[in-house]
Structure formats: C-alpha cells, structure tokens
Write a protein that holds these residues in place. Structure first.
Motif, PDB file in Angstrom:
ATOM      1  N   ALA A  45       0.823  -1.214   0.000  1.00  0.00           N
ATOM      2  CA  ALA A  45       0.000   0.000   0.000  1.00  0.00           C
ATOM      3  C   ALA A  45       0.855   1.261   0.000  1.00  0.00           C
ATOM      4  O   ALA A  45       1.999   1.257   0.453  1.00  0.00           O
ATOM      5  N   LYS A  46       0.238   2.330  -0.526  1.00  0.00           N
ATOM      6  CA  LYS A  46       0.807   3.671  -0.468  1.00  0.00           C
ATOM      7  C   LYS A  46      -0.274   4.579   0.087  1.00  0.00           C
ATOM      8  O   LYS A  46      -1.431   4.474  -0.317  1.00  0.00           O
ATOM      9  N   ILE A  47       0.101   5.431   1.035  1.00  0.00           N
ATOM     10  CA  ILE A  47      -0.885   6.319   1.655  1.00  0.00           C
ATOM     11  C   ILE A  47      -0.337   7.737   1.765  1.00  0.00           C
ATOM     12  O   ILE A  47       0.879   7.956   1.752  1.00  0.00           O
ATOM     13  N   LEU A  48      -1.265   8.689   1.855  1.00  0.00           N
ATOM     14  CA  LEU A  48      -0.942  10.056   2.216  1.00  0.00           C
ATOM     15  C   LEU A  48      -1.518  10.297   3.599  1.00  0.00           C
ATOM     16  O   LEU A  48      -2.669   9.961   3.858  1.00  0.00           O
ATOM     17  N   ILE A  49      -0.693  10.857   4.471  1.00  0.00           N
ATOM     18  CA  ILE A  49      -1.124  11.217   5.817  1.00  0.00           C
ATOM     19  C   ILE A  49      -1.039  12.723   5.924  1.00  0.00           C
ATOM     20  O   ILE A  49       0.003  13.318   5.627  1.00  0.00           O
ATOM     21  N   ILE A  50      -2.136  13.345   6.315  1.00  0.00           N
ATOM     22  CA  ILE A  50      -2.142  14.789   6.503  1.00  0.00           C
ATOM     23  C   ILE A  50      -2.411  15.034   7.982  1.00  0.00           C
ATOM     24  O   ILE A  50      -3.430  14.600   8.515  1.00  0.00           O
TER      25      ILE A  50
END
Length: 97
Positions: free
Chosen positions: A91-96
């Motif tokens: 998986a690849k995620i963006l965390i803000i």
C-alpha cells in the motif's frame, strides 16, 4: 471520525461536483509506503489525522475498532485517538496531520 471513498468503494461519498473533504491549517502531508504484513503499532498524534489510501489494502484500527481500507478510501480522526495499522496488500498512503 469520518470515513469515505474517493472512488465510490465501500465508503461512498455523496455525489457532488465538488466537496471539501477536510480543512486542516498548518498541516504536514506525508507519503508512506508499506509492504504486506507491515505494521504501525498503536500510538496517538496530538493533532487531527487524515489518511488517504492511494493504493493497496490495509486495516486501520481506531480506538480498538478495525476497518478495512483500500485504494481511494480515506479516514479522518481527532488528535489523541489511539490508532494502529496493518498492511494487508502492498500500500501507499498520504497522511495529513
């Protein structure tokens, strides 16, 4: 907590031409990649967290309640909420936050 999908998956958004997903002032945007089986142990963050799954599948447990997220899904939760992660498929995620 808010859950949704940008692709109309398990957590569909309301059909609109434009929708503000979150307003987060002074946030960091972090890109992370995970391999199947990778874990992020239980922890909390002092600020709100907004996660978008760009690809793959993962289990995110928030305050002991587990949900499965896949490509296009997102979750928003408040600061200080205990959360952990288990990668089910690369998986690849963006965390803000």
């Amino acid at each position: 907590m808010e859950i949704g999908s940008l692709l109309g998956g398990q957590y569909p958004l309301v059909e609109k031409k434009m929708q503000v997903l979150q307003e987060i002032v002074g946030a960091k945007i972090i890109y992370k990649s995970f391999e199947t089986g990778d874990k992020m142990p239980s922890h909390s963050n002092p600020t709100d967290v907004f996660v978008i799954v760009q690809s793959g599948k993962m289990e995110i447990k928030l305050e002991g309640v587990a949900n499965i997220f896949q490509t296009g899904d997102f979750i928003h939760f408040p600061g200080k909420a205990l959360h952990e992660l288990l990668c089910i498929e690369n998986a690849k995620i963006l965390i803000i936050k």
